[in-house]
Motif scaffolding. Structure first.
Motif, mmCIF file in Angstrom:
data_model
loop_
_atom_site.group_PDB
_atom_site.id
_atom_site.type_symbol
_atom_site.label_atom_id
_atom_site.label_comp_id
_atom_site.label_asym_id
_atom_site.label_seq_id
_atom_site.Cartn_x
_atom_site.Cartn_y
_atom_site.Cartn_z
ATOM 1 N N UNK A 1 0.943 -1.330 0.584
ATOM 2 C CA UNK A 1 0.346 0.428 0.389
ATOM 3 C C UNK A 1 1.192 1.232 -0.119
ATOM 4 N N UNK A 2 1.030 1.677 -1.410
ATOM 5 C CA UNK A 2 2.281 3.414 -0.779
ATOM 6 C C UNK A 2 1.458 4.358 0.111
ATOM 7 N N UNK A 3 2.307 4.953 0.298
ATOM 8 C CA UNK A 3 2.438 6.008 1.596
ATOM 9 C C UNK A 3 2.176 7.356 0.525
ATOM 10 N N UNK A 4 1.071 8.001 0.918
ATOM 11 C CA UNK A 4 1.114 8.933 -0.015
ATOM 12 C C UNK A 4 2.017 10.860 0.745
ATOM 13 N N UNK A 5 1.730 10.497 2.204
ATOM 14 C CA UNK A 5 2.540 12.127 2.864
ATOM 15 C C UNK A 5 2.429 10.530 4.808
ATOM 16 N N UNK A 6 3.125 11.919 5.559
ATOM 17 C CA UNK A 6 2.820 11.303 6.986
ATOM 18 C C UNK A 6 3.083 12.791 7.571
ATOM 19 N N UNK A 11 0.195 8.496 9.175
ATOM 20 C CA UNK A 11 0.155 7.578 8.008
ATOM 21 C C UNK A 11 -0.999 7.821 6.915
ATOM 22 N N UNK A 12 -0.421 8.464 5.749
ATOM 23 C CA UNK A 12 -1.733 8.354 4.639
ATOM 24 C C UNK A 12 -1.217 7.386 3.657
ATOM 25 N N UNK A 13 -2.235 6.575 3.129
ATOM 26 C CA UNK A 13 -1.904 5.389 2.136
ATOM 27 C C UNK A 13 -3.253 5.191 1.534
ATOM 28 N N UNK A 14 -3.011 4.997 0.269
ATOM 29 C CA UNK A 14 -4.106 4.428 -0.796
ATOM 30 C C UNK A 14 -3.632 2.419 -0.998
ATOM 31 N N UNK A 15 -4.774 1.844 -1.230
ATOM 32 C CA UNK A 15 -4.471 0.524 -1.592
ATOM 33 C C UNK A 15 -4.196 0.311 -3.401
ATOM 34 N N UNK A 16 -3.871 -0.438 -3.745
ATOM 35 C CA UNK A 16 -3.484 -0.092 -5.432
ATOM 36 C C UNK A 16 -4.885 -1.279 -5.906
ATOM 37 N N UNK A 17 -5.684 -2.033 -5.755
ATOM 38 C CA UNK A 17 -6.953 -2.415 -5.805
ATOM 39 C C UNK A 17 -8.097 -1.942 -5.095
ATOM 40 N N UNK A 22 -12.917 6.700 -4.575
ATOM 41 C CA UNK A 22 -11.723 7.079 -3.696
ATOM 42 C C UNK A 22 -11.822 7.267 -2.720
ATOM 43 N N UNK A 23 -11.303 6.994 -2.154
ATOM 44 C CA UNK A 23 -11.164 6.992 -0.388
ATOM 45 C C UNK A 23 -9.558 6.393 -0.269
ATOM 46 N N UNK A 24 -8.500 7.637 1.137
ATOM 47 C CA UNK A 24 -7.417 6.907 1.993
ATOM 48 C C UNK A 24 -7.524 5.987 2.744
ATOM 49 N N UNK A 77 -0.144 3.151 -12.259
ATOM 50 C CA UNK A 77 0.713 4.085 -11.996
ATOM 51 C C UNK A 77 1.738 4.487 -10.709
ATOM 52 N N UNK A 78 2.641 4.798 -10.794
ATOM 53 C CA UNK A 78 3.126 5.115 -9.095
ATOM 54 C C UNK A 78 2.414 6.114 -8.762
ATOM 55 N N UNK A 79 2.383 6.709 -7.590
ATOM 56 C CA UNK A 79 1.683 7.622 -7.001
ATOM 57 C C UNK A 79 3.241 8.725 -6.852
ATOM 58 N N UNK A 80 2.195 9.946 -6.429
ATOM 59 C CA UNK A 80 2.688 11.295 -5.793
ATOM 60 C C UNK A 80 2.958 11.629 -4.614
ATOM 61 N N UNK A 81 4.263 11.571 -4.170
ATOM 62 C CA UNK A 81 4.087 12.145 -3.053
ATOM 63 C C UNK A 81 3.413 13.260 -2.689
ATOM 64 N N UNK A 82 3.001 13.835 -1.741
ATOM 65 C CA UNK A 82 1.673 14.614 -1.387
ATOM 66 C C UNK A 82 2.522 15.489 0.180
ATOM 67 N N UNK A 83 2.061 16.806 0.255
ATOM 68 C CA UNK A 83 3.142 18.004 1.153
ATOM 69 C C UNK A 83 2.110 17.175 2.694
ATOM 70 N N UNK A 84 2.780 17.479 3.604
ATOM 71 C CA UNK A 84 2.457 16.763 4.783
ATOM 72 C C UNK A 84 1.857 18.137 5.449
ATOM 73 N N UNK A 85 0.862 17.740 6.606
ATOM 74 C CA UNK A 85 0.427 19.007 7.084
ATOM 75 C C UNK A 85 1.627 19.718 8.911
ATOM 76 N N UNK A 86 2.109 21.150 7.766
ATOM 77 C CA UNK A 86 2.339 21.262 8.934
ATOM 78 C C UNK A 86 2.476 22.449 9.984
#
Length: 86
Positions: A1-6, A11-17, A22-24, A77-86
């Motif tokens: 499960x790819x990690x999008x942000x932390x 930890x924020x992730x999405x599953x491939x299948x 649409x959700x995370x 396709x691979x995910x693109x990382x998303x900026x974390x909350x600061x």
């Protein structure tokens, strides 16, 4: 499960299948929630109010990027990382 942000231990992730809509997945320690992207809403799971508010705030800031990543995973396709909350 790819990690999008932390951020702040979340930890924020999405599953491939994963199933529509649409959700995370937001993971904080042993707790996990599924959050729909459009509209942004808790689908299931629970966390502290503080963690939920940070997750919702982050999702609102990055809703477009989340939807793009959902589509990328549908197209294998691979995910693109998303900026974390600061």
């Amino acid at each position: 499960m790819p990690e999008l942000s932390r951020f702040f231990g979340i930890v924020i992730r999405m599953y491939y299948d994963d199933h529509p809509p649409p959700h995370f997945h937001a993971i904080y320690g042993k707790l996990e929630m599924q959050v729909s992207i459009d509209p942004i809403a808790i689908m299931n799971g629970t966390m502290s109010r503080r963690a939920i508010s940070m997750i919702i705030e982050w999702a609102a800031l990055h809703q477009h990027e989340l939807l793009e990543n959902w589509q990328r995973l549908r197209e294998e396709q691979p995910v693109v990382k998303i900026e974390p909350l600061e």
